[in-house]
Enzyme design. Structure first.
Site, PDB file in Angstrom:
ATOM      1  CB  SER A 162       2.384  -1.539  -6.141  1.00  0.00           C
ATOM      2  OG  SER A 162       1.402  -1.014  -5.267  1.00  0.00           O
ATOM      3  CB  CYS A 194      -6.815  -0.009 -11.863  1.00  0.00           C
ATOM      4  SG  CYS A 194      -5.674   0.175 -10.471  1.00  0.00           S
ATOM      5  CD  GLN A 218      -0.872  -8.078  -9.662  1.00  0.00           C
ATOM      6  OE1 GLN A 218      -0.707  -8.942  -8.799  1.00  0.00           O
ATOM      7  NE2 GLN A 218      -1.808  -7.138  -9.538  1.00  0.00           N
ATOM      8  N   GLY A 256       2.355   1.829  -7.776  1.00  0.00           N
ATOM      9  CA  GLY A 256       2.622   1.307  -9.111  1.00  0.00           C
ATOM     10  C   GLY A 256       2.170   2.231 -10.223  1.00  0.00           C
ATOM     11  CB  THR A 257      -0.937   4.208 -10.725  1.00  0.00           C
ATOM     12  OG1 THR A 257      -1.849   3.104 -10.837  1.00  0.00           O
ATOM     13  CG2 THR A 257      -1.403   5.319 -11.649  1.00  0.00           C
ATOM     14  CB  THR A 299       8.000  15.459   3.016  1.00  0.00           C
ATOM     15  OG1 THR A 299       8.051  16.891   3.033  1.00  0.00           O
ATOM     16  CG2 THR A 299       8.849  14.897   4.131  1.00  0.00           C
ATOM     17  CG  HIS A 326      -1.348  -1.712  -2.425  1.00  0.00           C
ATOM     18  ND1 HIS A 326      -2.447  -2.416  -2.862  1.00  0.00           N
ATOM     19  CD2 HIS A 326      -1.026  -0.866  -3.420  1.00  0.00           C
ATOM     20  CE1 HIS A 326      -2.774  -2.014  -4.073  1.00  0.00           C
ATOM     21  NE2 HIS A 326      -1.932  -1.074  -4.438  1.00  0.00           N
TER      22      HIS A 326
END
Length: 381
Positions: free
Chosen positions: A197, A323, A177, A69-70, A235, A199
């Site tokens: 994201s 974060c 989110q 996401g970042t 890659t 995860h």
């Protein structure tokens, strides 16, 4: 262990792990290679790109796989701004965006960009009128999150998208989110770019998605890059993408049912809290709130203390966005919704997921009661 920090990260699902293993065995070729192993990986990659596009009603050419996401937030903003410098130097965002957005925009301010930070009400929602008034003829892009990671407030991204579209302002939306929990339609909401994201929805860490509408002009931040159509170097991790797409498919398939289940757990949690004599407040929007995320303040009791006491009882919660952990300043979201610094320090966040049960909630409430009992005992000495 009772895990209630799903907004920070989720465990990989068994299905995602199995998908990763199979892809690692059979799709190990570099998708840029011209031999058969590379062609197989490339074909699989395009299939995943197409599938991801269908989940958000977007275009296949606009889907790029990133490290999370970042990076998606950074590359979306950076690539779009690079190509649209001629349009002006003004950016609109909110006071409660993710740190990846705020940190990047702070850097841009040092180079001459002007950033307007929309304030939010006591529930964490922006004013649509303030958004309209903030737009100028120099405004290039607005970055406004879908769901806040600390209190779960849902922004009216459909109304926001309409306003920005009418004013020819590019709309970037942080959907980290919300994706997999709420329906997202980039065409209906006029979203030009978004971030996802892996995860956060039982997929692998180190993998995310950035979507940019192919009609939007962008310029690569990396000269000479060929991977991901020049969007980012390196890659492409096919096994991780296989795991991500498996996790996404399961999340989308169970989205409505899981939303209802989590909503019921949220109501159960709030009912249990009412049985406590100590003032514990839920920080939420009364109507527009993702049930998975629950912001809580325990009057006069520091959130870090509450978190550590819960941890001692093998209960995992947080004091806010992962974060932002480690910073001395209190929660940006808490300050933005009008809390004092002292009040903001009492904040903790619970976030529920597919393994959360009523028994877990009973244990969490019991832990809160334990914290309160200790606090009242110390105070009365």
């Amino acid at each position: 262990m009772i895990y209630a920090d799903y907004a920070a990260t989720t465990p990989m699902s068994d299905e995602a792990i199995a998908a990763y293993t199979e892809a690692a065995k059979h799709l190990f070729g570099n998708s840029q290679s011209l031999h058969d192993a590379g062609t197989s990986s490339s074909s699989f990659l395009q299939m995943c790109r197409n599938k991801m596009a269908t989940y958000i009603n977007g275009e296949e050419k606009g889907v790029f796989f990133t490290s999370g996401g970042t990076e998606s937030n950074y590359l979306a903003l950076h690539s779009i701004l690079l190509a649209n410098k001629h349009r002006g130097n003004h950016i609109i965002t909110t006071a409660i965006e993710h740190a990846s957005i705020h940190n990047y925009l702070y850097e841009l301010e040092q180079t001459g960009y002007e950033v307007t930070y929309l304030q939010v009400d006591e529930y964490g929602r922006i004013s649509l009128e303030h958004l309209r008034q903030s737009i100028t003829d120099r405004t290039i892009i607005a970055s406004i999150q879908h769901v806040n990671s600390e209190i779960g407030t849902i922004q009216d991204i459909e109304a926001i998208g309409i306003i920005l579209k009418e004013n020819n302002v590019i709309f970037h939306c942080d959907c980290v989110q919300s994706f997999g929990k709420l329906p997202i339609d980039v065409k209906k909401y006029h979203i030009d770019s978004l971030s996802i994201s892996g995860h956060k929805l039982y997929g692998p860490k180190g993998l995310g998605v950035c979507y940019i509408n192919p009609k939007i002009t962008w310029k690569s931040a990396f000269t000479g890059t060929t991977h991901e159509n020049g969007f980012r170097p390196g890659t492409v991790p096919i096994p991780s993408i296989a795991a991500l797409m498996t996790a996404v498919a399961h999340s989308i398939q169970s989205q409505e049912e899981e939303y209802i289940r989590i909503q019921q757990l949220r109501h159960y949690f709030m009912e249990q809290l009412r049985g406590l004599s100590y003032p514990i407040q839920i920080e939420e929007h009364p109507a527009y709130c993702l049930p998975h995320i629950i912001g809580v303040t325990l009057s006069h009791i520091e959130g870090q203390y509450t978190m550590l006491e819960c941890n001692r009882r093998n209960i995992m919660i947080s004091t806010g966005s992962a974060c932002a952990i480690g910073k001395q300043s209190p929660s940006v979201t808490m300050i933005a919704i009008g809390k004092t610094k002292e009040e903001a320090k009492t904040f903790v966040r619970l976030s529920f997921g597919k393994h959360t049960t009523e028994h877990d909630i009973d244990q969490i409430v019991e832990a809160f009661q334990h914290v309160v009992t200790i606090y009242q005992g110390v105070r009365n000495e």
